[in-house]
Enzyme design. Structure first.
Site, PDB file in Angstrom:
ATOM      1  N   ASN A 158       0.322  11.573   2.516  1.00 20.93           N
ATOM      2  CA  ASN A 158       0.840  10.208   2.464  1.00 20.93           C
ATOM      3  C   ASN A 158       0.504   9.592   1.101  1.00 20.93           C
ATOM      4  OD1 ASN A 158       0.966   7.363   2.669  1.00 20.93           O
ATOM      5  ND2 ASN A 158       0.795   7.468   4.898  1.00 20.93           N
ATOM      6  N   ARG A 168      -9.117   0.941   6.156  1.00 19.52           N
ATOM      7  CA  ARG A 168      -9.354   2.167   5.376  1.00 19.52           C
ATOM      8  C   ARG A 168     -10.390   1.920   4.283  1.00 19.52           C
ATOM      9  NH1 ARG A 168      -4.980   4.181   6.223  1.00 19.52           N
ATOM     10  NH2 ARG A 168      -3.893   2.700   4.929  1.00 19.52           N
ATOM     11  N   ASP A 226      -7.790   9.273  10.019  1.00 20.71           N
ATOM     12  CA  ASP A 226      -6.752   9.025  11.006  1.00 20.71           C
ATOM     13  C   ASP A 226      -6.864   7.558  11.377  1.00 20.71           C
ATOM     14  OD1 ASP A 226      -4.523  10.076  12.281  1.00 20.71           O
ATOM     15  OD2 ASP A 226      -5.575  10.204  14.175  1.00 20.71           O
ATOM     16  N   THR A 227      -5.719   6.914  11.453  1.00 16.17           N
ATOM     17  CA  THR A 227      -5.691   5.471  11.688  1.00 16.17           C
ATOM     18  C   THR A 227      -4.819   5.162  12.883  1.00 16.17           C
ATOM     19  OG1 THR A 227      -6.025   4.956   9.354  1.00 16.17           O
ATOM     20  CG2 THR A 227      -4.955   3.268  10.678  1.00 16.17           C
ATOM     21  N   THR A 275      -4.359  14.570   2.920  1.00 14.99           N
ATOM     22  CA  THR A 275      -3.195  13.800   3.356  1.00 14.99           C
ATOM     23  C   THR A 275      -2.006  14.108   2.454  1.00 14.99           C
ATOM     24  OG1 THR A 275      -2.363  11.580   3.873  1.00 14.99           O
ATOM     25  CG2 THR A 275      -3.708  11.767   1.901  1.00 14.99           C
ATOM     26  N   LYS A 319      -5.062  -6.498   0.261  1.00 13.07           N
ATOM     27  CA  LYS A 319      -5.231  -5.646   1.449  1.00 13.07           C
ATOM     28  C   LYS A 319      -6.417  -4.695   1.252  1.00 13.07           C
ATOM     29  CE  LYS A 319      -3.145  -1.915   4.094  1.00 13.07           C
ATOM     30  NZ  LYS A 319      -2.097  -0.912   4.211  1.00 13.07           N
ATOM     31  N   ASP A 364       2.316  -2.706   8.339  1.00 12.55           N
ATOM     32  CA  ASP A 364       1.836  -3.840   7.525  1.00 12.55           C
ATOM     33  C   ASP A 364       2.633  -5.145   7.718  1.00 12.55           C
ATOM     34  OD1 ASP A 364      -0.345  -2.570   6.484  1.00 12.55           O
ATOM     35  OD2 ASP A 364       0.574  -2.079   4.554  1.00 12.55           O
ATOM     36  N   PHE A 413       2.875  -0.401   3.823  1.00 10.54           N
ATOM     37  CA  PHE A 413       3.621   0.622   4.553  1.00 10.54           C
ATOM     38  C   PHE A 413       3.303   0.494   6.047  1.00 10.54           C
ATOM     39  CE2 PHE A 413       0.264   3.706   5.662  1.00 10.54           C
ATOM     40  CZ  PHE A 413      -0.783   3.219   4.902  1.00 10.54           C
TER      41      PHE A 413
HETATM   42  P1  IMP Z   1      -1.998   8.164  10.233  1.00  9.34           P
HETATM   43  O1  IMP Z   1      -3.397   7.804   9.979  1.00  9.34           O
HETATM   44  O2  IMP Z   1      -1.306   8.608   8.985  1.00  9.34           O
HETATM   45  O3  IMP Z   1      -1.831   9.140  11.365  1.00  9.34           O
HETATM   46  O4  IMP Z   1      -1.267   6.818  10.611  1.00  9.34           O
HETATM   47  C1  IMP Z   1      -0.847   6.512  11.920  1.00  9.34           C
HETATM   48  C2  IMP Z   1       0.187   5.415  11.888  1.00  9.34           C
HETATM   49  O5  IMP Z   1      -0.426   4.195  11.499  1.00  9.34           O
HETATM   50  C3  IMP Z   1       1.374   5.624  10.953  1.00  9.34           C
HETATM   51  O6  IMP Z   1       2.511   5.117  11.582  1.00  9.34           O
HETATM   52  C4  IMP Z   1       1.039   4.814   9.742  1.00  9.34           C
HETATM   53  O7  IMP Z   1       2.184   4.345   9.100  1.00  9.34           O
HETATM   54  C5  IMP Z   1       0.239   3.678  10.376  1.00  9.34           C
HETATM   55  N1  IMP Z   1      -0.753   3.193   9.417  1.00  9.34           N
HETATM   56  C6  IMP Z   1      -1.828   3.861   8.953  1.00  9.34           C
HETATM   57  N2  IMP Z   1      -2.494   3.114   8.076  1.00  9.34           N
HETATM   58  C7  IMP Z   1      -1.811   1.942   7.994  1.00  9.34           C
HETATM   59  C8  IMP Z   1      -1.983   0.750   7.223  1.00  9.34           C
HETATM   60  O8  IMP Z   1      -2.901   0.612   6.407  1.00  9.34           O
HETATM   61  N3  IMP Z   1      -1.071  -0.218   7.405  1.00  9.34           N
HETATM   62  C9  IMP Z   1      -0.031  -0.118   8.280  1.00  9.34           C
HETATM   63  N4  IMP Z   1       0.190   0.960   9.004  1.00  9.34           N
HETATM   64  C10 IMP Z   1      -0.697   1.993   8.861  1.00  9.34           C
END
Ligand code: IMP
Length: 199
Positions: free
Chosen positions: A10, A178, A69-70, A8, A172, A152, A149
């Site tokens: 991030n 996660r 991936d979230t 990542t 959190k 949230d 972020f």
């Molecule tokens: P990715 O996993 O980085 O692709 O995240 C996809 C989207 O979900 C992005 O807009 C992230 O900012 C958001 N996101 C991922 N994890 C979190 C979290 O723990 N809290 C809030 N938003 C999240």
């Protein structure tokens, strides 16, 4: 301590996962291994995207690696924004744009149920494994809090009266999607590799 790459860029996620795995795993970032290219998330599911990122690094750089991936899955929106959470308000949009769009879409909706779902793909010793973490909650009517972020400030986990952004990182990390997925992966690595120091 076992070294493993987290695929990542991030920095919020890196910080989070380093706190969660402190004393258990040494987490290397993509820049730590000299990987500066953008890994495209071309999958149509969280599983696919996590696998794409983890295998990219494993195959090109030879490190054991995991990627996550979230998605934020909102019941009243049929699971949207889901895998498209990062680009909900359009390509190259900011978290603020995504939240504004989400709150507008949900303005007249009484069903506020939502969940964050994380999938982690682990590529390790030539094998691939998936781990999932889910936290249920609701979408608030306005943004609240300044920590964290992404989404949230608009996500309130079940059993709490504060958003993730109001709870702060430490609280959190105890309950997040996660950390649930990471906990499963860390347990797997601990069971598998005697050399990993216990927590
Ligand atoms: P990715 O996993 O980085 O692709 O995240 C996809 C989207 O979900 C992005 O807009 C992230 O900012 C958001 N996101 C991922 N994890 C979190 C979290 O723990 N809290 C809030 N938003 C999240």
């Amino acid at each position: 301590m076992k070294k493993i790459v987290f695929a990542t860029n991030n920095r919020h996620k890196l910080e989070e996962i380093r706190k969660i795995t402190k004393g258990t795993l040494e987490i290397l970032s993509l820049s730590d291994i000299g990987c500066h290219e953008e890994i495209e998330e071309t999958g149509s599911t969280l599983d696919e995207n996590a696998i794409i990122k983890a295998t990219y690094v494993h195959e090109r750089y030879g490190y054991d690696c995991f990627a996550d991936d979230t998605g934020l899955e909102v019941e009243a929106l049929g699971g949207a924004p889901g895998v498209y959470s990062a680009r909900y308000a359009g390509e190259a949009c900011q978290a603020e744009d995504n939240m504004r769009k989400l709150l507008a879409e949900m303005e007249h909706n009484e069903n506020r149920k939502a969940q964050f779902r994380t999938v982690i793909a682990l590529c390790c010793n030539g094998e691939q494994h998936l781990f999932e973490g889910v936290i249920r909650g609701t979408i608030t009517r306005v943004k609240r809090g300044s920590d964290g972020f992404g989404y949230d400030p608009v996500f309130m986990p079940e059993g709490y009266d504060r958003t993730f952004a109001e709870l702060g990182d430490e609280a959190k990390n105890q309950i997040s999607h996660r950390s649930l997925a990471t906990g499963k992966m860390v347990q797997y690595l601990l069971d598998r590799f005697q050399t990993v120091n216990p927590r």
